[in-house]
Design a protein around this motif. Structure first.
Motif, PDB file in Angstrom:
ATOM      1  N   GLY A   9      31.560  -5.320  10.172  1.00  0.00           N
ATOM      2  CA  GLY A   9      32.599  -4.342   9.990  1.00  0.00           C
ATOM      3  C   GLY A   9      32.672  -3.644   8.905  1.00  0.00           C
ATOM      4  N   GLY A  12      34.955  -0.570   8.635  1.00  0.00           N
ATOM      5  CA  GLY A  12      36.523  -0.445   8.877  1.00  0.00           C
ATOM      6  C   GLY A  12      37.343  -0.509   7.581  1.00  0.00           C
ATOM      7  N   VAL A  14      39.103  -2.917   6.453  1.00  0.00           N
ATOM      8  CA  VAL A  14      38.838  -4.152   5.586  1.00  0.00           C
ATOM      9  C   VAL A  14      37.575  -4.055   5.188  1.00  0.00           C
ATOM     10  CG1 VAL A  14      39.012  -6.533   5.631  1.00  0.00           C
ATOM     11  CG2 VAL A  14      40.624  -5.366   6.806  1.00  0.00           C
ATOM     12  N   GLY A  15      36.718  -3.814   6.025  1.00  0.00           N
ATOM     13  CA  GLY A  15      34.973  -3.981   5.447  1.00  0.00           C
ATOM     14  C   GLY A  15      34.773  -2.916   4.216  1.00  0.00           C
ATOM     15  N   SER A  37      29.400  -1.670  14.613  1.00  0.00           N
ATOM     16  CA  SER A  37      28.987  -1.433  15.966  1.00  0.00           C
ATOM     17  C   SER A  37      27.745  -0.640  15.966  1.00  0.00           C
ATOM     18  CB  SER A  37      30.176  -0.946  16.697  1.00  0.00           C
ATOM     19  OG  SER A  37      30.128   0.444  16.472  1.00  0.00           O
ATOM     20  N   ARG A  39      27.537   2.375  17.247  1.00  0.00           N
ATOM     21  CA  ARG A  39      28.159   3.642  16.724  1.00  0.00           C
ATOM     22  C   ARG A  39      27.812   4.085  15.231  1.00  0.00           C
ATOM     23  NH1 ARG A  39      32.465   1.421  19.666  1.00  0.00           N
ATOM     24  NH2 ARG A  39      33.383   0.550  17.958  1.00  0.00           N
ATOM     25  N   SER A  40      27.669   3.070  14.424  1.00  0.00           N
ATOM     26  CA  SER A  40      27.556   3.436  12.962  1.00  0.00           C
ATOM     27  C   SER A  40      26.216   3.031  12.474  1.00  0.00           C
ATOM     28  CB  SER A  40      28.670   2.350  12.273  1.00  0.00           C
ATOM     29  OG  SER A  40      29.804   2.769  12.651  1.00  0.00           O
ATOM     30  N   SER A  71      34.783  -8.567   9.410  1.00  0.00           N
ATOM     31  CA  SER A  71      36.141  -8.218   9.650  1.00  0.00           C
ATOM     32  C   SER A  71      35.886  -7.000  10.747  1.00  0.00           C
ATOM     33  CB  SER A  71      36.663  -7.437   8.203  1.00  0.00           C
ATOM     34  OG  SER A  71      35.804  -6.299   7.974  1.00  0.00           O
ATOM     35  N   PRO A  76      34.072  -9.674  18.643  1.00  0.00           N
ATOM     36  CA  PRO A  76      32.801  -9.655  17.932  1.00  0.00           C
ATOM     37  C   PRO A  76      32.729 -10.846  16.890  1.00  0.00           C
ATOM     38  CG  PRO A  76      33.803  -7.365  17.581  1.00  0.00           C
ATOM     39  CD  PRO A  76      34.982  -8.213  18.306  1.00  0.00           C
ATOM     40  N   ASN A  94      37.855 -12.622   9.026  1.00  0.00           N
ATOM     41  CA  ASN A  94      38.977 -12.127   8.808  1.00  0.00           C
ATOM     42  C   ASN A  94      39.980 -11.929  10.119  1.00  0.00           C
ATOM     43  OD1 ASN A  94      40.549 -10.646   6.492  1.00  0.00           O
ATOM     44  ND2 ASN A  94      38.278 -10.452   6.010  1.00  0.00           N
ATOM     45  N   ARG A  99      40.941 -18.996  13.642  1.00  0.00           N
ATOM     46  CA  ARG A  99      41.957 -19.689  12.683  1.00  0.00           C
ATOM     47  C   ARG A  99      42.719 -20.965  13.069  1.00  0.00           C
ATOM     48  NH1 ARG A  99      45.212 -13.876  12.026  1.00  0.00           N
ATOM     49  NH2 ARG A  99      43.660 -13.073  10.703  1.00  0.00           N
ATOM     50  N   GLY A 162      44.237  -1.203  11.062  1.00  0.00           N
ATOM     51  CA  GLY A 162      42.839  -0.358  11.208  1.00  0.00           C
ATOM     52  C   GLY A 162      42.706   1.038  10.539  1.00  0.00           C
ATOM     53  N   HIS A 163      41.650   1.469  10.383  1.00  0.00           N
ATOM     54  CA  HIS A 163      41.844   2.884   9.777  1.00  0.00           C
ATOM     55  C   HIS A 163      42.227   3.994  10.743  1.00  0.00           C
ATOM     56  CE1 HIS A 163      37.703   2.832  11.251  1.00  0.00           C
ATOM     57  NE2 HIS A 163      37.819   4.002  11.454  1.00  0.00           N
TER      58      HIS A 163
END
Ligand SMILES: NC(=O)c1ccc[n+]([C@@H]2O[C@H](COP(=O)([O-])OP(=O)(O)OC[C@H]3O[C@@H](n4cnc5c(N)ncnc54)[C@H](OP(=O)(O)O)[C@@H]3O)[C@@H](O)[C@H]2O)c1
Length: 335
Positions: A9, A12, A14-15, A37, A39-40, A71, A76, A94, A99, A162-163
């Protein structure tokens, strides 16, 4: 000793912060493996002044990885965290995926680092951002007087979603300022100049976010009898969550005693001065900082022995990325 670190991640909100924090805290990284992903795949990020290629997450990508900071969201994580753990990595996740798994410790180092002694699945979970900052503030008080009941209202920033959520908030504010009709896709309504309760529905008309604060608090403090009454609210702030907390303990606690305990508490900055307009912890001023800021500590007016606090933290740092890196430091860097 240095370690191969994967960040799943990595593109992202957090990443990106995780990569920055690994660099800022000089975590002993031998090799950084940024994953996202498909995509990146092929994009790059900068780490210690060098361009590093981002790869699509795959089983091969975890070969030789010592610690995998995840994250990328719950789905995922459910799919790939066991793959990374099987390849020999310790996963620090994350998302909400692991949890409440009894075989995965749920850890904030200032609160329950001792839970890291046993990691049966090779997966450690990072709590929800709101729970993290609440418990960093309340743990020193709990140790002194034992929490009985917490009433918490959150004022949560867009970056917690998220962004893309931040981009949407800024676009909505711009549209309203320019007299255009704002649009929404990430949020279920208009957040700019407004407030929303935008989390998925949970049981009994509470949101999933609110239930996380109940269950995660009890798991980390090891006490299912602690009462938690939460209301989670999204506010039009870019970054930094705030919380108004009322709490009562098994014995009376005064604001004076709470301030003395918080003044020396790990990970806390106490704003202990008397009330003055504008002189309190604020999202704008705590963004980029590691500590959880606690202010407005007051004796409750109606219930003797109960107190009120105002708690603000950078949700992307202590609420997510920093806490994950601090767990990695306990497990690896301080060996
Ligand atoms: N934001 C916070 O304050 C906060 C706090 C605590 C916990 N968390 C948790 O941290 C996680 C990430 O949050 P975020 O705010 O960073 O979200 P985000 O900005 O939307 O980033 C999501 C990241 O996950 C990657 N990703 C998405 N689907 C993937 C897949 N199938 N396989 C591999 N990578 C995938 C994305 O890659 P692409 O760019 O390639 O799409 C991106 O790097 C969530 O579980 C969230 O609940 C967030």
């Amino acid at each position: 000793m240095s370690f191969t670190v994967a960040v799943v991640g990595a593109t992202g909100a957090v990443g990106r912060e995780m990569v920055r924090i690994l660099e800022q805290r000089n975590f002993p990284v031998k090799r950084l493996v940024p994953l996202a992903s498909p995509r990146s795949a092929g994009k790059t990020l900068t780490f210690r002044g060098e361009e590093v290629a981002i790869q699509a997450v795959s089983a091969e990508a975890f070969q030789g990885v010592d610690v995998a900071l995840f994250s990328a969201g719950a789905s995922p994580s459910k799919e790939w965290a066991p793959v990374a753990a099987k390849a020999g990595a310790i996963v620090i996740d994350n998302s909400s995926a692991w949890r409440m798994d009894p075989d995965c410790p749920l850890v904030v180092p200032e609160v329950n680092a001792h839970h890291l002694k046993s990691i049966p699945k090779g997966i450690v979970a990072n709590p929800n951002c709101s729970t993290i900052q609440m418990l960093v503030a309340l743990k020193p008080l709990h140790d002194a007087a034992t929490l009985e009941h917490i009433v918490v209202s959150t004022y949560q920033a867009a970056s917690g979603k998220g962004h893309e959520a931040v981009t949407e908030l800024v676009a909505q504010a711009k549209a309203i300022a320019e007299g255009r009709t704002p649009e929404h896709e990430v949020f279920p309504g208009i957040l700019a100049f407004n407030t929303l309760c935008d989390w998925k529905a949970g049981a009994d008309d509470y949101s999933e976010e609110e239930w996380k604060m109940v269950y995660e608090t009890r798991k980390m403090l090891g006490d299912d009898s602690i009462g938690v009454s939460p209301t989670a609210v999204r506010v039009p702030v870019v970054n930094g969550h705030s919380e108004a907390i009322w709490c009562r303990f098994k014995r009376p606690m005064s604001a004076k005693e709470a301030k003395e305990l918080l003044a020396n508490a790990p990970g806390v900055v106490l704003h202990g001065e008397a009330y003055a307009p504008g002189k309190h912890p604020q999202p704008l001023t705590v963004t980029g900082q590691d500590a959880v800021h606690v202010g407005r500590v007051r004796d409750d007016l109606a219930v003797p022995g109960a107190i009120n606090l105002w708690v603000v933290g950078d949700n992307l740092r202590k609420g997510a990325a920093l806490n994950a890196v601090q767990i990695a430091e306990v497990l690896f860097a301080k060996k």
